[in-house]
Design an enzyme around this catalytic site. Structure first.
Site, PDB file in Angstrom:
ATOM      1  N   SER A  35       0.801  -1.223   0.000  1.00  0.00           N
ATOM      2  CA  SER A  35       0.000   0.000   0.000  1.00  0.00           C
ATOM      3  C   SER A  35       0.834   1.274   0.000  1.00  0.00           C
ATOM      4  O   SER A  35       0.301   2.354  -0.254  1.00  0.00           O
ATOM      5  CB  SER A  35      -0.918   0.003   1.215  1.00  0.00           C
ATOM      6  OG  SER A  35      -1.733  -1.155   1.183  1.00  0.00           O
ATOM      7  N   HIS A  39     -15.208  -0.900   2.731  1.00  0.00           N
ATOM      8  CA  HIS A  39     -15.060   0.413   3.370  1.00  0.00           C
ATOM      9  C   HIS A  39     -16.271   1.302   3.103  1.00  0.00           C
ATOM     10  O   HIS A  39     -16.356   2.396   3.636  1.00  0.00           O
ATOM     11  CB  HIS A  39     -13.825   1.123   2.816  1.00  0.00           C
ATOM     12  CG  HIS A  39     -12.535   0.572   3.365  1.00  0.00           C
ATOM     13  ND1 HIS A  39     -11.820  -0.403   2.738  1.00  0.00           N
ATOM     14  CD2 HIS A  39     -11.845   0.882   4.497  1.00  0.00           C
ATOM     15  CE1 HIS A  39     -10.717  -0.682   3.432  1.00  0.00           C
ATOM     16  NE2 HIS A  39     -10.722   0.087   4.511  1.00  0.00           N
ATOM     17  N   CYS A  99      -7.864   1.753   1.371  1.00  0.00           N
ATOM     18  CA  CYS A  99      -8.864   0.921   0.721  1.00  0.00           C
ATOM     19  C   CYS A  99      -8.325   0.338  -0.581  1.00  0.00           C
ATOM     20  O   CYS A  99      -7.896   1.060  -1.467  1.00  0.00           O
ATOM     21  CB  CYS A  99     -10.119   1.748   0.436  1.00  0.00           C
ATOM     22  SG  CYS A  99     -11.333   0.820  -0.521  1.00  0.00           S
TER      23      CYS A  99
END
Lengths: 384, 628
Positions: free
Chosen positions: B319, B362, B375
């Protein structure tokens, strides 16, 4: 030429008179050269009288006494003693063959407790004595006969063979050359020398087979020293470097860098002339050579003035031997001839060599003192 | 009588001949002597000097390595050793025994000494033991009368005061190997050491200096008689690094025995303040020579103590890559910051199902929320819209896929995949699903911790192409002067502000993934991005019964934990990247480490005056935010 005549010609001299008649000039030169030797030994030990200079002085002192004693003894006694002394020398050589001490890879010494006796050094003098004694009886006629030459030839061959067995090629050559000089002086025909010389040359390839490996190597190294600069060519190269770097005036006493830094091998014995020439240069070297030449000149003078043939031959024999030593040693350190273990007379450190040399000077002086004694060709048989 | 006179005549003639011959030979000697001592004298004088004069190399003292504040990182230490000289020792066994009563001499040392004593020349000292303590030196000195031939000798050895903490930056020195001989005679000196890794290797020539020479007179055996002349060499140059010793140590200590790495950079100048990789090794051990046992232990360790993971380790960024994807999407205009994407926990592409880390989804996510809550579905979507080419190009602009020319050996390139690359290496066409994976920093993409720190720096320094650098100067001479302002990457400052604010929210917004790792102290607040990169494939079957928790997996199968961060938020100055191999999750394993290190960094920099280059940041703030 009866004995009476000789006695009539030669007044008996007292010991005091004999001392007065000693050739002091010769003694002085011998002393000066020995002094130079002490100085070099002192330098070789980096400014110490130990271990060489002090011992050499003691030996020289002893040698000096032997010289004077030998000089005072009547030449006729020496003539009488010539053969017995030769036999003694030969016996010692045989003895060393069986009981000798091994040193430097060769059997050369007999340990007498106090000092080491080197019979081959003794032989150098006794051979000259014996040959002089023999040729004293020769006439120009019979010297031309080969049969007359056979006994002295055997007298030479016996010690030479024994010395070669030690093995000591250098001394063997010395003995042969000195003996050859006596044959020559005695009047042996020139063609005999030509034949012997030719035979010798022809024998070289055969003799080569009998040489020890180190001897072959020395000869080969001599022929091309640069081929093996760190091996056996090392000695010759280093000697030439030390000598050459000395230049005209030398590096100064105790300042011979090559000698003192141990690049020079055997600097206190066989290579001592190199050290001398490095420290004192060409000038010093020539001076030393000049002194040696003076001794030779004295030898000639004494020989020519002697009234006995034995005296003449003895004097010339002694001085010729002396010359051979000087020449071989100096030529060797300058790379003119192969390395043979020959000391520089009066200068190199060494016991027996110095003593026998001083003894031979004593004989020379004896010839000088007793120069007016004529001895009949038949010798001493009916003498005294 | 006349017969005798005949004989005398013959004798005289022969004697004259003999004398003449002798005179001839003697003159031959004189000529030879003249030739050697006058004609050839100069040649022999030269040869004589060559004989007796030796040149001896004097090894120069190696340059020191200093940190940015001049603190010592690598120095030379006096190495006291005890040596034995055979010719001064009447009885070696007895002396060794006496010495053994004062200091410890091992059996193997004893054997080695006796062997060397036999082999070496009698005046050459044989080392008995090195690295004596002061106490041992004193003990020997007091007893010298009973130890003939024993001497204390001072040599130089390399010392790294911080040991393992600096090992990967500094490298180490060790004896020269056969293959490293270059013809420099210095290298052939016994006991000479050269740099084998790290800064020691990169700057070896400067650190080494040049050798001096000493002309010494030696004798035929090589014994030194005296020194004739001496020319001192050039001591090695000191190398000043940008590393800050205390930060490096703090980072190293904080990571402890984890298989981890951390890079701290100045975002404006690119100076690397810390470059830590754990576990590490003791570089001091190499100077003395490492035992085979220790060497095996180090090389067989699965956590690879020898690898400098900060520059050589390659990891999927996970991420932490999302900012690059977001910028690529913004630049292409496929999404606006406020546009929302619905996350229901997964998305589908053809037959394939792509999961969000949050199983239940989410809900509606804008860019800022998608970054702060990380997300995955949002990024699958915008990656799909943007396309791999744009993402790859943005990644390259931020320093990925190429080495960054840090002056350390062993830097990895990482990997920025695109269709051309895939065709050339893996083969086959690029699948759209692979673009989605790239959107969350998974798949083929690989980055190094150093690249991540550079990415972070470029994200928060106003989009300038800063490069990392480690060397300040080599003996006062600046090594590579940083450019006044690094090249602009051409990224819209407004986009960068969005990203920066979102990263601030990651740490400071209660919903952010790294909220637990925030710093509340005013002026020391930090922002960042967590990342967790999978090292194993999760099968559909496993997903149905429930993904196995990291804690329940063997260490090698646990996820890598990543965190990239910056601080302080008000006026960013420092960037950090932390990768904890198999650490579990970025928020739990990497973020706290990064926070603690950044706190140290910011705490040490109380002057919050923005340095040169910071204006760009303020300027970008003033430009306003088009979507609010």
């Amino acid at each position: 030429m009866g004995m009476n005549l000789e006695k009539f010609n030669q007044p008996q001299l007292s010991i005091g008179q004999k001392l007065l008649h000693l050739n002091w000039g010769l003694v002085l030169i011998v002393g000066v050269i020995a002094g130079a030797g002490f100085a070099m030994l002192y330098s070789a030990a980096n400014g110490n009288v130990d271990p060489w200079a002090s011992r050499q002085m003691v030996r020289f002192g002893a040698g000096f006494l032997i010289m004077i004693a030998a000089a005072l003894i009547d030449i006729r006694h020496w003539m009488r003693l010539a053969y017995p002394l030769y036999v003694l020398g030969l016996a010692l050589l045989v003895l060393v063959e069986f009981r000798g001490t091994i040193g430097m890879g060769a059997q050369r010494w007999i340990n007498l407790g106090l000092f080491q006796l080197q019979p081959s050094e003794v032989m150098k003098v006794t051979l000259v004595l014996a040959l002089a004694r023999y040729f004293h009886g020769g006439t120009p006629e019979n010297i031309g006969r080969l049969t007359f030459l056979i006994p002295p030839l055997l007298m030479v061959v016996a010690p030479v063979v024994l010395v070669l067995k030690q093995p000591d090629l250098g001394t063997a050559i010395m003995l042969t050359i000195a003996a050859g000089a006596l044959f020559f002086l005695a009047g042996a025909r020139m063609w005999i020398f030509a034949i012997v010389g030719g035979a010798g040359l022809a024998a070289i390839p055969v003799g080569w087979q009998f040489l020890h490996a180190y001897q072959k190597k020395r000869v080969l190294t001599f022929l091309n020293p640069e081929s093996d600069p760190l091996g056996s060519g090392y000695h010759i190269m280093q000697s030439k470097i030390a000598l050459g770097s000395g230049g005209l005036f030398g590096k100064g006493f105790m300042l011979g860098s090559q000698s003192h830094l141990n690049f020079l091998p055997e600097k206190h014995t066989d290579f001592i002339f190199t050290m001398f020439a490095e420290e004192f240069g060409l000038v010093g070297g020539l001076a030393l050579l000049g002194l040696y030449a003076l001794i030779l000149v004295y030898g000639f003078g004494i020989a020519l003035r002697s009234r006995s043939h034995f005296g003449r031959l003895l004097a010339m024999g002694v001085s010729s031997t002396f010359f051979v030593y000087i020449f071989v040693n100096i030529a060797m350190v300058m790379g003119l001839i192969p390395v043979v273990g020959v000391p520089l007379p009066l200068v190199s450190y060494g016991g027996t060599a110095l003593l026998s040399l001083m003894f031979s000077f004593g004989l020379l002086l004896s010839v000088y003192i007793h120069r007016d004694i004529a001895i009949g060709r038949r010798g001493l048989v009916d003498d005294d | 009588m006349h017969r005798d006179s005949d004989r005398f005549k013959l004798f005289s003639r022969r004697a004259a001949l003999l004398g003449g011959g002798q005179a001839l030979l003697l003159s031959g000697l004189v000529a030879r002597m003249y030739y050697l001592q006058v004609v050839e004298s100069d040649r022999y004088k030269t040869l004589a000097d060559e004989n007796r004069i030796n040149f001896r190399l004097l090894p120069p003292p190696r340059g020191r390595i200093l940190d940015r504040n001049g603190l010592h990182l690598a120095v030379n230490q006096q190495n006291y050793r005890v040596v034995l000289i055979r010719e001064q020792t009447p009885d070696i066994a007895k002396t060794l025994q006496a010495l053994g009563a004062l200091i410890r001499i091992s059996k193997s040392d004893q054997k080695r000494i006796l062997r060397e004593v036999k082999r070496k020349r009698s005046f050459v000292p044989v080392t008995v033991r090195e690295n004596l303590t002061w106490e041992e030196v004193a003990r020997i000195e007091v007893n010298t009368p009973d130890l003939p031939g024993v001497m204390i000798d001072v040599g130089q050895s390399r010392n790294y005061p911080d040991g393992a903490d600096m090992a990967h930056v500094l490298g180490y020195v060790a004896a020269v190997s056969e293959a490293e001989l270059t013809g420099d005679p210095l290298l052939e000196l016994p006991g000479f050491r050269i740099g084998k890794a790290g800064v020691e290797k990169v700057h070896d020539l400067a650190l080494r200096g040049s050798g001096g020479t000493s002309q010494i007179e030696v004798n035929a055996l090589g014994r030194v008689i005296r020194e004739i002349s001496r020319r001192e060499g050039e001591p090695g140059a000191d190398v000043h690094l940008s590393i800050e010793k205390d930060i490096q140590k703090a980072a190293s200590i904080r990571m402890g025995e984890e298989s981890a790495s951390a890079v701290v950079m100045d975002i404006h100048t690119g100076e690397v303040l810390a470059l830590a990789s754990t576990p590490s090794f003791d570089p001091n051990a190499f100077d003395k020579g490492l035992s085979a046992e220790d060497w095996r232990a180090l090389t067989n360790n699965p956590r690879a103590p020898f690898s400098n993971k900060a520059i050589a380790g390659q990891y999927s960024p996970g991420s932490t890559f999302k900012m690059v994807v977001a910028l690529a999407a913004l630049e292409k205009g496929v999404i606006s910051p406020s546009q929302r994407v619905f996350c229901q926990g997964h998305t589908e592409l053809g037959d394939a199902k792509f999961h969000c880390w949050k199983r239940d989804g989410h809900g509606l996510m804008d860019m800022s929320a998608a970054i702060s809550q990380s997300c995955d579905v949002y990024f699958y979507e915008i990656a799909r819209r943007t396309g791999i080419e744009r993402i790859a190009s943005m990644a390259r602009r931020f320093g990925m896929g190429e080495t960054l020319n840090l002056d350390l050996p062993g830097e990895s390139k990482g990997l920025v995949p695109d269709p051309a690359w895939k065709r050339a290496t893996v083969g086959g066409p690029w699948h759209p699903g692979e673009t989605l994976l790239a959107g969350i920093g998974q798949g083929y993409i690989l980055t190094t911790p150093l690249q991540l720190a550079v990415m972070m720096s470029r994200l928060v320094n106003g989009g300038r192409a800063v490069f990392p650098r480690l060397t300040h100067s080599v003996t006062g001479v600046p090594e590579d002067v940083p450019r006044e302002t690094p090249d602009n990457l051409g990224v819209n400052p407004a986009y960068l502000k969005i990203i920066r604010d979102a990263m601030a929210a990651v740490v400071n917004d209660p919903s952010g993934t790294a909220y637990r790792s925030r710093i509340d102290t005013p002026g020391m607040t930090i922002g960042g991005k967590t990342g967790t990169s999978q090292v194993r494939r999760i099968s559909r079957a496993e997903r149905e019964v429930g993904v196995v928790k990291n804690e329940d997996l063997p260490w090698e199968q646990r996820d890598h934990a990543l965190f990239v961060g910056y601080g302080p938020i008000e006026s960013p100055r420092y960037a950090i990247s932390v990768v904890v191999e198999h650490g579990g999750s970025g928020s739990r394993a990497a973020a706290p480490v990064a926070r603690d290190i950044l706190r140290e960094v910011i705490r040490r920099d109380p002057v919050s005056a923005p340095p040169a280059g910071a204006e760009t940041v303020t300027a970008s703030k003033a430009e306003g935010q088009p979507w609010e």
